[in-house]
Each structure stands twice: as structure tokens, then as C-alpha cells.
Scaffold this motif. Structure first.
Motif, PDB file in Angstrom:
ATOM      1  N   UNK A 122       0.846  -1.500  -0.247  1.00 39.26           N
ATOM      2  CA  UNK A 122       0.001   0.046   0.225  1.00 39.26           C
ATOM      3  C   UNK A 122       0.702   1.446  -0.161  1.00 39.26           C
ATOM      4  N   UNK A 123       2.114   1.247   0.534  1.00 39.16           N
ATOM      5  CA  UNK A 123       2.972   2.374   0.731  1.00 39.16           C
ATOM      6  C   UNK A 123       3.266   3.295  -0.564  1.00 39.16           C
ATOM      7  N   UNK A 124       3.657   1.400  -1.862  1.00 36.11           N
ATOM      8  CA  UNK A 124       4.283   1.756  -2.300  1.00 36.11           C
ATOM      9  C   UNK A 124       3.176   2.482  -3.426  1.00 36.11           C
ATOM     10  N   UNK A 125       2.491   2.068  -3.248  1.00 40.26           N
ATOM     11  CA  UNK A 125       1.732   2.186  -5.048  1.00 40.26           C
ATOM     12  C   UNK A 125       1.101   3.690  -4.200  1.00 40.26           C
ATOM     13  N   UNK A 126       1.054   3.889  -3.229  1.00 41.24           N
ATOM     14  CA  UNK A 126       0.697   5.838  -3.106  1.00 41.24           C
ATOM     15  C   UNK A 126       2.293   6.220  -3.171  1.00 41.24           C
ATOM     16  N   UNK A 127       3.266   5.879  -2.383  1.00 41.09           N
ATOM     17  CA  UNK A 127       4.395   6.981  -2.830  1.00 41.09           C
ATOM     18  C   UNK A 127       4.941   6.931  -3.832  1.00 41.09           C
ATOM     19  N   UNK A 128       4.578   5.792  -4.443  1.00 41.22           N
ATOM     20  CA  UNK A 128       5.393   6.077  -6.652  1.00 41.22           C
ATOM     21  C   UNK A 128       4.015   6.840  -6.883  1.00 41.22           C
ATOM     22  N   UNK A 177      -1.773 -13.741 -14.104  1.00 38.26           N
ATOM     23  CA  UNK A 177      -2.045 -15.142 -12.838  1.00 38.26           C
ATOM     24  C   UNK A 177      -3.047 -15.786 -13.192  1.00 38.26           C
ATOM     25  N   UNK A 178      -3.411 -17.034 -13.089  1.00 40.78           N
ATOM     26  CA  UNK A 178      -3.652 -18.065 -13.950  1.00 40.78           C
ATOM     27  C   UNK A 178      -5.206 -18.550 -13.447  1.00 40.78           C
ATOM     28  N   UNK A 179      -6.013 -17.392 -12.972  1.00 45.58           N
ATOM     29  CA  UNK A 179      -7.728 -17.273 -12.421  1.00 45.58           C
ATOM     30  C   UNK A 179      -7.843 -16.084 -12.337  1.00 45.58           C
ATOM     31  N   UNK A 180      -9.467 -16.269 -12.461  1.00 47.96           N
ATOM     32  CA  UNK A 180     -10.108 -14.915 -12.499  1.00 47.96           C
ATOM     33  C   UNK A 180      -9.954 -14.525 -11.532  1.00 47.96           C
ATOM     34  N   UNK A 181     -10.209 -13.075 -11.322  1.00 44.88           N
ATOM     35  CA  UNK A 181     -10.417 -12.342 -10.343  1.00 44.88           C
ATOM     36  C   UNK A 181     -11.373 -11.318 -10.515  1.00 44.88           C
ATOM     37  N   UNK A 182     -12.026 -11.212  -8.858  1.00 50.21           N
ATOM     38  CA  UNK A 182     -13.157 -10.481  -9.153  1.00 50.21           C
ATOM     39  C   UNK A 182     -13.440  -9.103  -8.473  1.00 50.21           C
ATOM     40  N   UNK A 183     -13.727  -7.961  -9.227  1.00 52.56           N
ATOM     41  CA  UNK A 183     -13.542  -7.111  -9.252  1.00 52.56           C
ATOM     42  C   UNK A 183     -14.739  -5.908  -8.933  1.00 52.56           C
ATOM     43  N   UNK A 184     -14.937  -4.466  -8.369  1.00 53.84           N
ATOM     44  CA  UNK A 184     -15.490  -3.973  -8.660  1.00 53.84           C
ATOM     45  C   UNK A 184     -15.564  -3.176  -9.948  1.00 53.84           C
ATOM     46  N   UNK A 185     -17.335  -3.280 -10.242  1.00 54.45           N
ATOM     47  CA  UNK A 185     -16.844  -2.692 -11.734  1.00 54.45           C
ATOM     48  C   UNK A 185     -16.399  -1.465 -12.059  1.00 54.45           C
ATOM     49  N   UNK A 186     -15.996  -0.599 -11.093  1.00 53.45           N
ATOM     50  CA  UNK A 186     -15.182   0.860 -11.741  1.00 53.45           C
ATOM     51  C   UNK A 186     -14.063   0.166 -12.097  1.00 53.45           C
ATOM     52  N   UNK A 225      -6.205  -5.807  -2.060  1.00 58.80           N
ATOM     53  CA  UNK A 225      -5.397  -4.691  -1.362  1.00 58.80           C
ATOM     54  C   UNK A 225      -4.728  -3.751  -2.539  1.00 58.80           C
ATOM     55  N   UNK A 226      -4.811  -4.509  -3.934  1.00 60.30           N
ATOM     56  CA  UNK A 226      -4.840  -3.099  -4.474  1.00 60.30           C
ATOM     57  C   UNK A 226      -5.568  -2.271  -5.105  1.00 60.30           C
ATOM     58  N   UNK A 227      -6.678  -2.794  -5.505  1.00 59.70           N
ATOM     59  CA  UNK A 227      -8.073  -2.064  -4.777  1.00 59.70           C
ATOM     60  C   UNK A 227      -8.272  -1.436  -3.972  1.00 59.70           C
ATOM     61  N   UNK A 228      -8.318  -1.296  -3.069  1.00 63.40           N
ATOM     62  CA  UNK A 228      -8.489  -0.464  -1.775  1.00 63.40           C
ATOM     63  C   UNK A 228      -7.299   0.415  -1.844  1.00 63.40           C
ATOM     64  N   UNK A 229      -6.469   0.204  -2.371  1.00 67.72           N
ATOM     65  CA  UNK A 229      -5.598   0.865  -2.389  1.00 67.72           C
ATOM     66  C   UNK A 229      -6.170   2.102  -3.376  1.00 67.72           C
ATOM     67  N   UNK A 230      -7.044   2.350  -4.190  1.00 71.05           N
ATOM     68  CA  UNK A 230      -7.679   3.111  -5.568  1.00 71.05           C
ATOM     69  C   UNK A 230      -7.395   3.084  -6.599  1.00 71.05           C
ATOM     70  N   UNK A 231      -6.156   1.759  -7.062  1.00 65.05           N
ATOM     71  CA  UNK A 231      -5.814   1.687  -8.211  1.00 65.05           C
ATOM     72  C   UNK A 231      -7.231   1.183  -8.858  1.00 65.05           C
ATOM     73  N   UNK A 232      -7.365   1.403 -10.473  1.00 65.48           N
ATOM     74  CA  UNK A 232      -7.908   1.452 -11.299  1.00 65.48           C
ATOM     75  C   UNK A 232      -8.321   0.662 -12.687  1.00 65.48           C
TER      76      UNK A 232
END
Length: 212
Positions: A140-146, A179-188, A166-173
Motif C-alpha cells: 500500500x505504501x509503495x502504490x501511494x508513494x510511487x 495470474x491463472x485465475x479469474x479475479x473478482x473486481x468492482x465494476x469501476x 488490497x490494490x483495489x482498496x488502495x485506489x488502483x483502477x
């Protein structure tokens, strides 16, 4: 990002990306104008499809003269957001992650990997290129600081969803998932999946169909 992209279908956006590469090839060859038929031939589409795709961008081209290579190249770069420089975080410094980090066309298109995250104690603190690999506890710190704009996921399937949450909670859009998996993400949150297994299975189907 250009407002046009808000109303252009995803399938069309993908074809626009292909058209851009074709136009750049034409430009390097000294070609100054190109017809929709030429773009269609390179892309395995029809001229009508090319004209429909480009109609989302406004009025371009002249009957009998085609499209200005330089003008259309500039418009496509703007629509695809390539006039910007995007800061990218790479999750996973394994074989796939390392290959992605070293893939020069990313940087040439303005996608700069400025942050690398991994959970292997043997890798944390070492360097990938000139980037110090940071541990998952610093995510989270890296996503924000960078000031990260986009995240590439190249981790095992079992940990991918937790990290992406965690990435989504940090605000990444925007997330590119290897990764070999289906990710569940918010619509935005914009998600693109790259599945090498799916592509190989598609080729296997094509071979089976031909030999069958």
C-alpha cells in the motif's frame, strides 16, 4: 485520457491498437496516406470494419485519398492514452514478472514499471534492473508513494485475489492480470486478463479441427 474512449467498445479499442501499429509501420516506410483496405488487409478485417472503427474518432480520410498516416497516428495515440507516461507496479518478480519487466515495448509506449513487489525473502531488497524489490508488507505504501496508475499481476493464483483486493482498496483502477485465475473486481476497476493457457488451448482447438 481522451473522452472518446468512454464510448468506444472494448473490441474496437483492441483493433485501434492494432491499427496504430500498422500505421507506425507505414510511417517508417515513408507512406503518407493509407486506405481502409490496406489497414484491413494487415489486420485480417474488412474495410467496412476499419471505417466503422475509425468513425468513433470523428471524420477522417478523403474518398480516393485514404487516411493521413501522420494525422491518424496522432489521433490514435491520444485516444489510447499514449501521450501520457503511466507509472506501473509489478506484483511478482518470478520468471513471468521478470520477462515483463524487461519487455522494452512497455517503456516505448509510456508504461514505466517503477515498483516491483514480491513475497520471496530471497528477492526482497535485491534489484530487478534499477528497481529495488519491495516486500508485500510495503504494497500500500509503495502504490501511494510511487503514485502508481496501473498494476500488473504476475503472481501464483492462490495469492492473486488477496493482493488485488488490497490494490483495489488502495485506489488502483486499472489491472493487467497474468495470474491463472479469474479475479473478482468492482465494476469501476478496469481489468484485462492475459491467459497463455487459454491461448494455447485455442491453438490446440484449431489444430484439432484442421487434422480432424
Amino acid at each position: 485520457m481522451n473522452d472518446f474512449t468512454k464510448r468506444i467498445p472494448d473490441a474496437t479499442v483492441r483493433r485501434l491498437s492494432l491499427y496504430l501499429r500498422f500505421l507506425e509501420d507505414f510511417g517508417r516506410s515513408g507512406v503518407t496516406s493509407v486506405a481502409s483496405e490496406a489497414l484491413a488487409e494487415r489486420g485480417g478485417a474488412t474495410a467496412a470494419q476499419v471505417r466503422k472503427d475509425l468513425s468513433y474518432l470523428g471524420s477522417f480520410g478523403k474518398r480516393g485519398l485514404g487516411y493521413s498516416v501522420a494525422e491518424l497516428t496522432g489521433v490514435l495515440r491520444g485516444v489510447l492514452g499514449l501521450d501520457s507516461v503511466w507509472r506501473v507496479a509489478l506484483l511478482g518478480a518470478g520468471r513471468i514478472g521478470t520477462a515483463l519487466f524487461e519487455y522494452e515495448p512497455f517503456r516505448a509506449r509510456g508504461f514505466n514499471i517503477t515498483t516491483v513487489i514480491d513475497n520471496d525473502p530471497c528477492k526482497v531488497g535485491s534489484h530487478l534492473g534499477d528497481i529495488r524489490i519491495r516486500g508485500e508488507d510495503e504494497l500500500e505504501c509503495a502504490l501511494r508513494d510511487d503514485a502508481i496508475d496501473l498494476v500488473i499481476v504476475a503472481v501464483p493464483a492462490v495469492v492473486a485475489q488477496g493482493l488485488v483486493d488490497r490494490v483495489v482498496t488502495a485506489g488502483i483502477k486499472a489491472i493487467l492480470n497474468y495470474a491463472p485465475t479469474q479475479l473478482r473486481l468492482p465494476d469501476d476497476v478496469a481489468l484485462r486478463n492475459v491467459s497463455m493457457l487459454v491461448e494455447l488451448e485455442s491453438l490446440s482447438h484449431a489444430l484439432t479441427r484442421r487434422t480432424g
